[in-house]
Structures are given as structure tokens and as C-alpha cells.
Design a protein around this motif. Structure first.
Motif, PDB file in Angstrom:
ATOM      1  N   ILE A 124     -10.463  11.177  -0.852  1.00 15.75           N
ATOM      2  CA  ILE A 124      -9.084  11.376  -1.336  1.00 15.75           C
ATOM      3  C   ILE A 124      -9.005  12.688  -2.126  1.00 15.75           C
ATOM      4  CG2 ILE A 124      -7.257  10.446  -2.807  1.00 15.75           C
ATOM      5  CD1 ILE A 124      -8.310   7.629  -2.140  1.00 15.75           C
ATOM      6  N   LYS A 125     -10.038  12.943  -2.918  1.00 17.42           N
ATOM      7  CA  LYS A 125     -10.072  14.182  -3.695  1.00 17.42           C
ATOM      8  C   LYS A 125      -9.982  15.395  -2.773  1.00 17.42           C
ATOM      9  CE  LYS A 125     -12.988  14.558  -7.612  1.00 17.42           C
ATOM     10  NZ  LYS A 125     -14.312  14.173  -8.194  1.00 17.42           N
ATOM     11  N   GLN A 126     -10.741  15.324  -1.703  1.00 13.75           N
ATOM     12  CA  GLN A 126     -10.726  16.415  -0.724  1.00 13.75           C
ATOM     13  C   GLN A 126      -9.337  16.597  -0.147  1.00 13.75           C
ATOM     14  OE1 GLN A 126     -13.997  14.911   1.776  1.00 13.75           O
ATOM     15  NE2 GLN A 126     -14.616  17.053   2.000  1.00 13.75           N
ATOM     16  N   LEU A 127      -8.706  15.471   0.176  1.00 14.88           N
ATOM     17  CA  LEU A 127      -7.374  15.532   0.779  1.00 14.88           C
ATOM     18  C   LEU A 127      -6.363  16.149  -0.180  1.00 14.88           C
ATOM     19  CD1 LEU A 127      -7.342  12.115   2.668  1.00 14.88           C
ATOM     20  CD2 LEU A 127      -7.323  14.397   3.709  1.00 14.88           C
ATOM     21  N   ILE A 128      -6.511  15.837  -1.465  1.00 17.01           N
ATOM     22  CA  ILE A 128      -5.593  16.426  -2.456  1.00 17.01           C
ATOM     23  C   ILE A 128      -5.849  17.925  -2.562  1.00 17.01           C
ATOM     24  CG2 ILE A 128      -4.966  16.485  -4.901  1.00 17.01           C
ATOM     25  CD1 ILE A 128      -5.603  13.475  -5.009  1.00 17.01           C
ATOM     26  N   GLU A 129      -7.145  18.275  -2.632  1.00 14.02           N
ATOM     27  CA  GLU A 129      -7.509  19.689  -2.764  1.00 14.02           C
ATOM     28  C   GLU A 129      -6.978  20.506  -1.590  1.00 14.02           C
ATOM     29  OE1 GLU A 129     -11.753  19.761  -3.223  1.00 14.02           O
ATOM     30  OE2 GLU A 129     -11.583  18.684  -5.138  1.00 14.02           O
ATOM     31  N   LYS A 130      -7.037  19.909  -0.420  1.00 16.60           N
ATOM     32  CA  LYS A 130      -6.589  20.645   0.761  1.00 16.60           C
ATOM     33  C   LYS A 130      -5.080  20.558   0.981  1.00 16.60           C
ATOM     34  CE  LYS A 130     -10.998  20.464   3.151  1.00 16.60           C
ATOM     35  NZ  LYS A 130     -11.740  20.169   4.375  1.00 16.60           N
TER      36      LYS A 130
END
Length: 469
Positions: A124-130
Motif C-alpha cells: 500500500i505504501k508503494q501504491l501511495i508513493e507512486k
RNA sequence: GGCGGCGUAGCCAAGUGGUCUAAGGCGAAGGUCUGCAAAACCUUUAUUCGUCGGUUCGAAUCCGACCGCCGCCUCCA
């Protein structure tokens, strides 16, 4: 070998990414109840697909997740005044037990959502960052407008989806079709720490996170029921491909529904039979034969009549297996291999299964095979043990190890086991008549012979009962 | 409304351009074997593939229309 890929809507030649390895992910159950016979169809067909790949020489890494936290589990835990963990553990055990009784080969791993919170949070963190996800007051949503391929698997068109949407408008969502990645915790619900405060994962994200962790960013086969195509699998693609920037799944396999009275069998409609209920009445072999006689992608109507017919078919296979075992136990000569081409039956079986798992055709091959072997045995031709071993090997390679419609290690049916008691009752009845006629000699023979089998008759004033030694 | 699927013998169900006068299972009828059964085997059980048109030398298989059934679009295998 060809597999129908839902994504391309065509049969495609199956070539794994890293032969001979195959990564295979199947959407497993949410453990809030016993699973029904419709769910069993999917699990059995996935098992057949897996076993056939192994028959072909592939090494299959077979992962089936267990969703052990979700709304339905929480609801049940409140109703039953138990923890969600207790509910999940209980039905996970029941699930595994039922799979075993269905002759489903244990998965390489059954990952659980609650044991992968870290992986989920990371994704989820990755998805937010991207920029694919956004937070609103502790809840994280996936922003489908950012993922241009959304709707490709299910053939949905975004404008039409929104126009015909029955989804409740959620004020927090930017788009009604955005879906939850992380749910903000409510009071008295299980919760885990995250950078966005306490909460729990949404449903779709666990499959993306766990399949990535255990099988890698790109997997060969992802399977599940037809009803998962939208939105679940569509959402999985969005999450995984947005986070990893790589193709998520190479072959999408979807199973047709089991219908009851022409309607989809489902928990919500209430028109279902649990798998254990059915297993108590019919043999595993019959259930698997019933499923195998229809192609996995088509619909299949469920009824007790059809299952009873399948049981007859399973009996036929069982009788054949018994006959082969019996022949093998005889004194056999060295020579006497009849003019019989077992290889051509292997070829037929393989051709059928290579064509998108045409199990009905494969089953037909097995019945034809049995008929030809029976003919040889009926003709009185002396056959040697090599021939009988080859016959047995064919049955084990195909009917047992792939389709699971016979089991040489257990040549009695559940139905037959259940019959035992009734048979003893009949013997007792006959013996009662013999006693009345003072034919004690025969009556004693019945008692002695049953005794030898571990069944001890006890004559009492009120009648005859029995115990098992 | 959008998308997808289905309609083959009494029942279930493969086959999707010629070998199809259509596999296999269940059921039914007759026969072989048997003291009688059971099991097994043999024969019979769709000249026809929802309906109507069309394409083709040739269609259950391709195209069109129509009829009927189902699923997804909301949790669901």
C-alpha cells in the motif's frame, strides 16, 4: 498444452515463465463457514489442473490463500461471541479437512492474510508513493483513474460501469469505483498498526501482496471462480501492476458455477449444500467424477439424481480396480502380454487434457480403456503380471493421480461404508427367522462369521444388537 | 442498459467446417455368462445438434435474425 485465458478470451499455448517451474495461485476461502459444494467444484478443478501439470512434468508451486479477516468473520464473531481468531481457526481446520476428503493435494502453502500484514502495508505504501492510492481519514483507497488498463480483464468499460453502478456512493471516494486498500479500525474490531493509524487490510490487497511474496511479481496461472473476475481479479491486476510495474498474471483461469435448480449456488441465496453434507452421502470419487464429466468453464447443474448417477459410474471404475487387483493376486505366468496398446490410451488422455483440460473427453478415454481391458480378461486369454501392472499404472497415472475418480488404496465408497450397518441389520433379521425356525446351526454360523469380522452379536430379550470389536 | 456464457438422445455431457448416419456416463430394452443373481461383455436406444434464414462443394460447427435460460456489473468459487 493449451489453456483458455480469460484475459485474451482465447485458448493459448501454455508456456511457463521459468520451465519446468509453474507458479499457480488460487483464490481460497474466507473462513467464516463451511464451504459449499459449489466452492468445491472450483477447488477440485484447480486440483486437477495442478495435477495434470505435474503429470506433464512441471514442478508446480501451488499457493491458495486463506482470508482470515474480513467483514463476514467479524460479523460471525459478534454473533457467536467469539474472537475472530477462534472463528477463523475453526473454519480453517474444517476447510483443510474437507479438502483432504476431496482428495485435493495439499497446497505448497496456504498463506493467511493476518500473517502478511507487513507485506500488505508495504505494498500500500508503494501504491501511495507512486500516486495510485490516496488516504482519507485513515482509510486508503485505490484510485482507478490512475490505472489506465482498469477493466481490461472483465471487459468492463468505465463509463458504463459508473452509469449502471449500484455501488453506494461513498463521500470519501474520488470515484465510485475506487476500492479500499486499508480500512480504518472501528471499535471492537481486530486492528493492526500502519502508517495511517490502526486498521485492517481490504479484501483485494491480500492476494496481490501474498502472491507477490510467495510467487513473485509475475505469476503463470491465477485461478478462481467466474464471480471473481470482477471486481476482485480486476482489482488485483490494478494493485499488483501499479505497485510492481510488471505484468501480474500470464494465464487467467476461471471456473464455471455449480447451479442448483438453474440458479447459481451461493451462500447469499441460501440454495447451497455444504461439502461435508454431500461427502456424507456420496463418495469423493463420485463427486470428482461428477465434476470431471463437465468442462470446467461451463455451468453445471447440481442435483442428487446426477450425483447418484455419478456414483454408479464411480462404482464401475471401482469394480474395475478391484478386478485388476484380484487378477494380480493370482499366480501369473511370465509370458502372456496381449496385443493391447496402452500407449494409445495415454495419447488419447493427453490429447484431451492438453486441450484446455477437456476432462469429459479424458473420462471417456478411461471408460473406453476399461471396456477394452475387460474384454481381454473376459476372453479368457492368459495375461501376465506385466500387463496387469501396466493397466494398473495407467489407471493410477490418469484416473487416480490426475482426476481422482478412483483410489486403489481405498476401494470402498463412503456410501458402501454407510451401507455396512444396514447389511448387518439384514443378517440379524434373517438370523431371527432362522432362530424362530429353530435352525440354530445356520443362525450360529451367521453369528460366528460376523464375529470373525469383528462384529459381535448380542441376543437380548428386546432383540439383537451388535458391537464392533 | 453494458459485458459474458449457454440451448446436442429419457437425463447428464464431449465434439465447434469434411473421418459426425455425433464420444463417454446414467437410465431403458434384448442377449451372452450364471442354479438364480451380481459383475463383465455384446446389441439396440439422436439421419440429428433451440427456431428460421444465409455463406460453402460440404455446417451441430461460420454469419444474421429470432426464441428460451443463466451469470457478472454489490460480498460471493
Amino acid at each position: 498444452m493449451k489453456i483458455y485465458n480469460t484475459f485474451s478470451k482465447t485458448k493459448e499455448e501454455f508456456v511457463p515463465l521459468n520451465p519446468p517451474n509453474v507458479s499457480f495461485y488460487v483464490c481460497g476461502p474466507t473462513v467464516y463457514d463451511y464451504f459449499h459444494i459449489g466452492n468445491a467444484r472450483s477447488f477440485v478443478m484447480a486440483d486437477i489442473a495442478r495435477k495434470y501439470l505435474e503429470f506433464k512434468g512441471f514442478i508446480v508451486n501451488f499457493i491458495m490463500n486463506i482470508t482470515d479477516i474480513d467483514d463476514k468473520i467479524i460479523k460471525k464473531s459478534i454473533n457467536e461471541k467469539k474472537s475472530t481468531r477462534e472463528i477463523a481457526d475453526f473454519f480453517t481446520a474444517a476447510f483443510k479437512e474437507d479438502l483432504k476428503r476431496l482428495y485435493i493435494k495439499p497446497a505448497t502453502l496456504h498463506p493467511k492474510a493476518t500473517e502478511h500484514i507487513e507485506d500488505i502495508v508495504l505494498m500500500i505504501k508503494q501504491l501511495i508513493e507512486k500516486g495510485y492510492a490516496y488516504e482519507v481519514d485513515g482509510t486508503i483507497f485505490f484510485d482507478i483513474s490512475k490505472f489506465k488498463d482498469y477493466g481490461k480483464l472483465s471487459g468492463k468499460n468505465l463509463e458504463e460501469l459508473e452509469a449502471g453502478s449500484r455501488i453506494d456512493i461513498n463521500e470519501n471516494k474520488r470515484n465510485p469505483l475506487d476500492f479500499v486498500l486499508w480500512k480504518k479500525a472501528k471499535e471492537n474490531e481486530p486492528e493492526w498498526d500502519s502508517p495511517w493509524g490502526k486498521g485492517r487490510p481490504g479484501w483485494h490487497i491480500e492476494c496481490s501482496a501474498m502472491s507477490c511474496k510467495h510467487l513473485g511479481e509475475t505469476i503463470d496461472i491465477h485461478a478462481g471462480g467466474n464471480d471473481l473476475i470482477f471486481p476482485h481479479h480486476e482489482n488485483e491486476i490494478a494493485q499488483s501492476e501499479a505497485a510492481n510495474g510488471k505484468k501480474f498474471v500470464r494465464y487467467w483461469m476461471h471456473f464455471g458455477f455449480l447451479n442448483f435448480q438453474n440458479e447459481k449456488m451461493s451462500k447469499s441465496l441460501g440454495n447451497f449444500f455444504t461439502t461435508r453434507e454431500i461427502l456424507s452421502k456420496y463418495s469423493t470419487e463420485a463427486i470428482r467424477l461428477f465434476f470431471s464429466q463437465t468442462h470446467y468453464r461451463g455451468p453445471l447443474n447440481f442435483s442428487e439424481e446426477l450425483l447418484a448417477a455419478a456414483e454408479k459410474g464411480a462404482d464401475k471404475i471401482r469394480n474395475f480396480a478391484l478386478r485388476i487387483n484380484e487378477e494380480l493376486s493370482k499366480d501369473l505366468q511370465e509370458d502372456g502380454y496381449p496385443d493391447f496398446k496402452i500407449k494409445s490410451f495415454y495419447d488419447e488422455f493427453t490429447i484431451a487434457m492438453d486441450d484446455d483440460l477437456n476432462t469429459p473427453q479424458a473420462v471417456a478415454t478411461i471408460f473406453n480403456f476399461m471396456r477394452e481391458v475387460n474384454k481381454v480378461l473376459d476372453s479368457g486369454t492368459k495375461v501376465n503380471s506385466k500387463f496387469l501392472e501396466d493397466v494398473k499404472k495407467f489407471m493410477k497415472d490418469t484416473a487416480q493421480n490426475v482426476l481422482g475418480i478412483v483410489n486403489f488404496e481405498k476401494l470402498t465408497s463412503n456410501k458402501k461404508e454407510a451401507l455396512d450397518d444396514k447389511l448387518i441389520e439384514i443378517l440379524i433379521e434373517i438370523r431371527q427367522t432362522l432362530k424362530k425356525e429353530k435352525n440354530y446351526q445356520l443362525a450360529d454360523i451367521i453369528r460366528d462369521r460376523l464375529n470373525e469380522l469383528g462384529i459381535v452379536l448380542q441376543d437380548k430379550k428386546e432383540g439383537t444388537s451388535y458391537i464392533r470389536k
